[in-house]
Motif scaffolding. Structure first.
Motif, PDB file in Angstrom:
ATOM      1  N   ASP A 160       0.879  -1.177   0.000  1.00  0.00           N
ATOM      2  CA  ASP A 160       0.000   0.000   0.000  1.00  0.00           C
ATOM      3  C   ASP A 160       0.909   1.217   0.000  1.00  0.00           C
ATOM      4  O   ASP A 160       1.181   1.823   1.028  1.00  0.00           O
ATOM      5  CB  ASP A 160      -0.886  -0.029   1.245  1.00  0.00           C
ATOM      6  CG  ASP A 160      -1.798   1.181   1.312  1.00  0.00           C
ATOM      7  OD1 ASP A 160      -1.927   1.896   0.304  1.00  0.00           O
ATOM      8  OD2 ASP A 160      -2.372   1.420   2.384  1.00  0.00           O
ATOM      9  N   SER A 161       1.393   1.536  -1.193  1.00  0.00           N
ATOM     10  CA  SER A 161       2.483   2.496  -1.330  1.00  0.00           C
ATOM     11  C   SER A 161       1.980   3.821  -1.885  1.00  0.00           C
ATOM     12  O   SER A 161       1.035   3.856  -2.672  1.00  0.00           O
ATOM     13  CB  SER A 161       3.500   1.869  -2.282  1.00  0.00           C
ATOM     14  OG  SER A 161       4.190   2.841  -2.989  1.00  0.00           O
ATOM     15  N   SER A 162       2.647   4.894  -1.496  1.00  0.00           N
ATOM     16  CA  SER A 162       2.361   6.181  -2.123  1.00  0.00           C
ATOM     17  C   SER A 162       2.972   6.186  -3.541  1.00  0.00           C
ATOM     18  O   SER A 162       3.537   5.189  -3.982  1.00  0.00           O
ATOM     19  CB  SER A 162       2.842   7.334  -1.245  1.00  0.00           C
ATOM     20  OG  SER A 162       3.925   6.971  -0.435  1.00  0.00           O
ATOM     21  N   ASP A 163       2.871   7.307  -4.234  1.00  0.00           N
ATOM     22  CA  ASP A 163       3.284   7.358  -5.637  1.00  0.00           C
ATOM     23  C   ASP A 163       4.807   7.291  -5.789  1.00  0.00           C
ATOM     24  O   ASP A 163       5.536   7.606  -4.856  1.00  0.00           O
ATOM     25  CB  ASP A 163       2.729   8.646  -6.270  1.00  0.00           C
ATOM     26  CG  ASP A 163       1.211   8.695  -6.174  1.00  0.00           C
ATOM     27  OD1 ASP A 163       0.581   7.701  -6.550  1.00  0.00           O
ATOM     28  OD2 ASP A 163       0.669   9.709  -5.697  1.00  0.00           O
ATOM     29  N   PRO A 164       5.285   6.906  -7.006  1.00  0.00           N
ATOM     30  CA  PRO A 164       6.729   6.699  -7.175  1.00  0.00           C
ATOM     31  C   PRO A 164       7.566   7.973  -7.283  1.00  0.00           C
ATOM     32  O   PRO A 164       8.401   8.108  -8.163  1.00  0.00           O
ATOM     33  CB  PRO A 164       6.806   5.870  -8.470  1.00  0.00           C
ATOM     34  CG  PRO A 164       5.558   6.158  -9.205  1.00  0.00           C
ATOM     35  CD  PRO A 164       4.524   6.481  -8.175  1.00  0.00           C
ATOM     36  N   VAL A 165       7.302   8.924  -6.401  1.00  0.00           N
ATOM     37  CA  VAL A 165       8.195  10.075  -6.208  1.00  0.00           C
ATOM     38  C   VAL A 165       8.373  10.189  -4.699  1.00  0.00           C
ATOM     39  O   VAL A 165       7.419   9.969  -3.969  1.00  0.00           O
ATOM     40  CB  VAL A 165       7.597  11.399  -6.756  1.00  0.00           C
ATOM     41  CG1 VAL A 165       7.749  11.495  -8.264  1.00  0.00           C
ATOM     42  CG2 VAL A 165       6.138  11.563  -6.384  1.00  0.00           C
ATOM     43  N   GLY A 166       9.555  10.483  -4.220  1.00  0.00           N
ATOM     44  CA  GLY A 166       9.770  10.526  -2.771  1.00  0.00           C
ATOM     45  C   GLY A 166      10.066   9.139  -2.213  1.00  0.00           C
ATOM     46  O   GLY A 166      10.588   8.276  -2.940  1.00  0.00           O
ATOM     47  N   PRO A 167       9.692   8.897  -0.929  1.00  0.00           N
ATOM     48  CA  PRO A 167      10.152   7.668  -0.257  1.00  0.00           C
ATOM     49  C   PRO A 167       9.655   6.363  -0.886  1.00  0.00           C
ATOM     50  O   PRO A 167      10.244   5.303  -0.665  1.00  0.00           O
ATOM     51  CB  PRO A 167       9.599   7.810   1.172  1.00  0.00           C
ATOM     52  CG  PRO A 167       8.523   8.833   1.100  1.00  0.00           C
ATOM     53  CD  PRO A 167       8.888   9.740  -0.039  1.00  0.00           C
ATOM     54  N   ALA A 168       8.598   6.431  -1.686  1.00  0.00           N
ATOM     55  CA  ALA A 168       8.029   5.195  -2.252  1.00  0.00           C
ATOM     56  C   ALA A 168       8.639   4.819  -3.599  1.00  0.00           C
ATOM     57  O   ALA A 168       8.281   3.784  -4.164  1.00  0.00           O
ATOM     58  CB  ALA A 168       6.518   5.328  -2.384  1.00  0.00           C
ATOM     59  N   GLU A 169       9.561   5.622  -4.108  1.00  0.00           N
ATOM     60  CA  GLU A 169      10.122   5.344  -5.437  1.00  0.00           C
ATOM     61  C   GLU A 169      10.704   3.921  -5.510  1.00  0.00           C
ATOM     62  O   GLU A 169      10.477   3.201  -6.494  1.00  0.00           O
ATOM     63  CB  GLU A 169      11.203   6.384  -5.738  1.00  0.00           C
ATOM     64  CG  GLU A 169      11.486   6.509  -7.216  1.00  0.00           C
ATOM     65  CD  GLU A 169      12.525   7.584  -7.522  1.00  0.00           C
ATOM     66  OE1 GLU A 169      12.739   8.490  -6.684  1.00  0.00           O
ATOM     67  OE2 GLU A 169      13.123   7.489  -8.610  1.00  0.00           O
ATOM     68  N   VAL A 170      11.418   3.532  -4.450  1.00  0.00           N
ATOM     69  CA  VAL A 170      12.066   2.203  -4.445  1.00  0.00           C
ATOM     70  C   VAL A 170      11.045   1.061  -4.513  1.00  0.00           C
ATOM     71  O   VAL A 170      11.367  -0.047  -4.939  1.00  0.00           O
ATOM     72  CB  VAL A 170      12.935   1.975  -3.188  1.00  0.00           C
ATOM     73  CG1 VAL A 170      14.160   2.861  -3.197  1.00  0.00           C
ATOM     74  CG2 VAL A 170      12.142   2.151  -1.895  1.00  0.00           C
ATOM     75  N   LEU A 171       9.803   1.357  -4.098  1.00  0.00           N
ATOM     76  CA  LEU A 171       8.784   0.302  -4.039  1.00  0.00           C
ATOM     77  C   LEU A 171       8.205  -0.019  -5.422  1.00  0.00           C
ATOM     78  O   LEU A 171       7.332  -0.874  -5.565  1.00  0.00           O
ATOM     79  CB  LEU A 171       7.663   0.686  -3.069  1.00  0.00           C
ATOM     80  CG  LEU A 171       8.101   1.027  -1.643  1.00  0.00           C
ATOM     81  CD1 LEU A 171       6.901   1.326  -0.761  1.00  0.00           C
ATOM     82  CD2 LEU A 171       8.933  -0.102  -1.021  1.00  0.00           C
ATOM     83  N   PHE A 172       8.686   0.689  -6.449  1.00  0.00           N
ATOM     84  CA  PHE A 172       8.253   0.411  -7.827  1.00  0.00           C
ATOM     85  C   PHE A 172       9.400  -0.191  -8.646  1.00  0.00           C
ATOM     86  O   PHE A 172       9.279  -0.330  -9.847  1.00  0.00           O
ATOM     87  CB  PHE A 172       7.741   1.696  -8.500  1.00  0.00           C
ATOM     88  CG  PHE A 172       6.392   2.143  -7.979  1.00  0.00           C
ATOM     89  CD1 PHE A 172       5.225   1.867  -8.686  1.00  0.00           C
ATOM     90  CD2 PHE A 172       6.279   2.814  -6.762  1.00  0.00           C
ATOM     91  CE1 PHE A 172       3.983   2.261  -8.202  1.00  0.00           C
ATOM     92  CE2 PHE A 172       5.033   3.220  -6.270  1.00  0.00           C
ATOM     93  CZ  PHE A 172       3.888   2.936  -7.002  1.00  0.00           C
ATOM     94  N   GLN A 173      10.517  -0.502  -7.990  1.00  0.00           N
ATOM     95  CA  GLN A 173      11.701  -0.941  -8.741  1.00  0.00           C
ATOM     96  C   GLN A 173      12.052  -2.412  -8.499  1.00  0.00           C
ATOM     97  O   GLN A 173      11.650  -3.013  -7.508  1.00  0.00           O
ATOM     98  CB  GLN A 173      12.889  -0.037  -8.375  1.00  0.00           C
ATOM     99  CG  GLN A 173      12.653   1.392  -8.892  1.00  0.00           C
ATOM    100  CD  GLN A 173      13.606   2.415  -8.314  1.00  0.00           C
ATOM    101  OE1 GLN A 173      14.397   2.114  -7.412  1.00  0.00           O
ATOM    102  NE2 GLN A 173      13.523   3.644  -8.803  1.00  0.00           N
TER     103      GLN A 173
END
Ligand code: AAT
Length: 297
Positions: A160-173
């Motif tokens: 349940d991640s925020s958008d891929p800018v900021g701290p959640a960027e790594v969660l899309f990689q």
């Protein structure tokens, strides 16, 4: 006389922005990771905003939280025992997972303790998830938590991640998806926040291609829900299953577990308001433009 309006502006949805009329700013702070705000709105109740992006509102949060939790949990052929939530600091996904009586342990790895504290104070109907005795809270970066988990630990991981800018960027990689694949039991399932078909088709296409590479022999499928306060009113989920020996990959489109009810002794729980087995099946049916775009990935 119209009071103040908040407009959700971001480079992820250029040239557009949802506006909500604000009655009161209830909290404004800066954590180690992001700007955190809670506002009371005229039309959608209390709203959580991180770095200017709407995370959830009282009125429509159930659509997203029910779907991101129950689509994967109910797709599993065997009822899950051990689940992990990455992000989800508001507690809404915990609330939904807690409905599954088969679950023995529910871990959460949320990066920002301020989101947890603020949610407990201003969003009690979501933060109720924290009071379930099966829940164990870890305040840390989700990627680190998953990389440190033992191989084959979880039946179910919800990102349940925020958008891929900021701290959640790594969660899309890819490194994060490699780590989740490792941390899952064979036959386990992952469900991640996967953005809007209207605004993020390119992100979704490359996410699907990367997931297909990581979850080889499993299934990778996109499903979606409707929700007025996320960009474009639609948000999706990438659902990936880890292959289990020989045989065909588990198809997440078929609900294999019944829709869950209210956990024992929890009179403060709302009934399900969005998810049903019919909605589960329909959520994977994509409009033609999206089906075509995702067919090759
Ligand atoms: N429940 C719906 C709201 C969210 S919350 C996303 C959460 O992810 C936030 O609490 C944020 O602090 C947390 N988060 C961000 N990065 C990390 C990380 N690296 N590790 C762990 N947690 C993290 C989703 C809103 C979707 C918005 C769509 N526009």
């Amino acid at each position: 006389k119209d009071g103040t309006w908040f407009t959700e502006v971001s480079s992820l949805w250029p040239g557009t922005g949802l506006a909500l009329q604000v009655d009161e700013v209830m909290f404004k702070g800066r954590s180690d990771f992001q700007d955190v705000a809670v506002v009371k709105t005229k039309a959608f109740g209390t709203v959580l905003i991180l770095d200017g992006a709407i995370q959830c509102t009282d009125r429509d949060e159930f659509s997203y939280q029910e779907m991101i939790a129950h689509l994967p949990a109910c797709a599993l052929p065997t009822a899950p025992k051990k689940a992990l939530v990455v992000g989800g600091g508001d507690g809404g996904v915990l609330r939904e997972l807690a409905r599954h009586t088969s679950l023995e342990q529910i871990h959460i790895a949320e990066i920002d303790g301020m989101v947890i504290d603020v949610s407990k104070k201003y969003f009690p109907q979501m933060a109720v998830g924290y009071s379930d005795p099966r829940v164990k809270v870890h305040v840390c970066d989700g990627i680190k938590f998953v990389q440190d988990a033992e191989e084959g630990t979880y039946d179910l991981i919800v990102v349940d991640s925020s958008d891929p800018v900021g701290p959640a960027e790594v969660l899309f990689q890819k490194p994060f998806f490699d780590a989740m694949h490792r941390a899952l039991k064979p036959g386990g399932i992952v469900c991640t926040q996967a953005e809007s078909l209207w605004y993020h088709l390119e992100i979704i296409k490359s996410l699907a291609a990367m997931c297909a590479e990581v979850f080889q022999g499993g299934a990778v499928q996109y499903a979606f829900t409707t929700i007025p306060t996320y960009p474009s009113g639609q948000i999706g989920f990438m659902i990936c299953t880890k292959a289990k020996g020989e045989g065909s990959p588990a198809d997440a489109r078929e609900p294999r577990q019944p829709a869950p009810g209210v956990p024992k002794g929890s009179s403060d729980y709302p009934p399900l308001r969005y998810y049903s087995q019919e909605v589960h099946k329909a959520a994977f049916v994509l409009p033609a433009f999206a089906k075509d775009a995702l067919a090759g990935s």
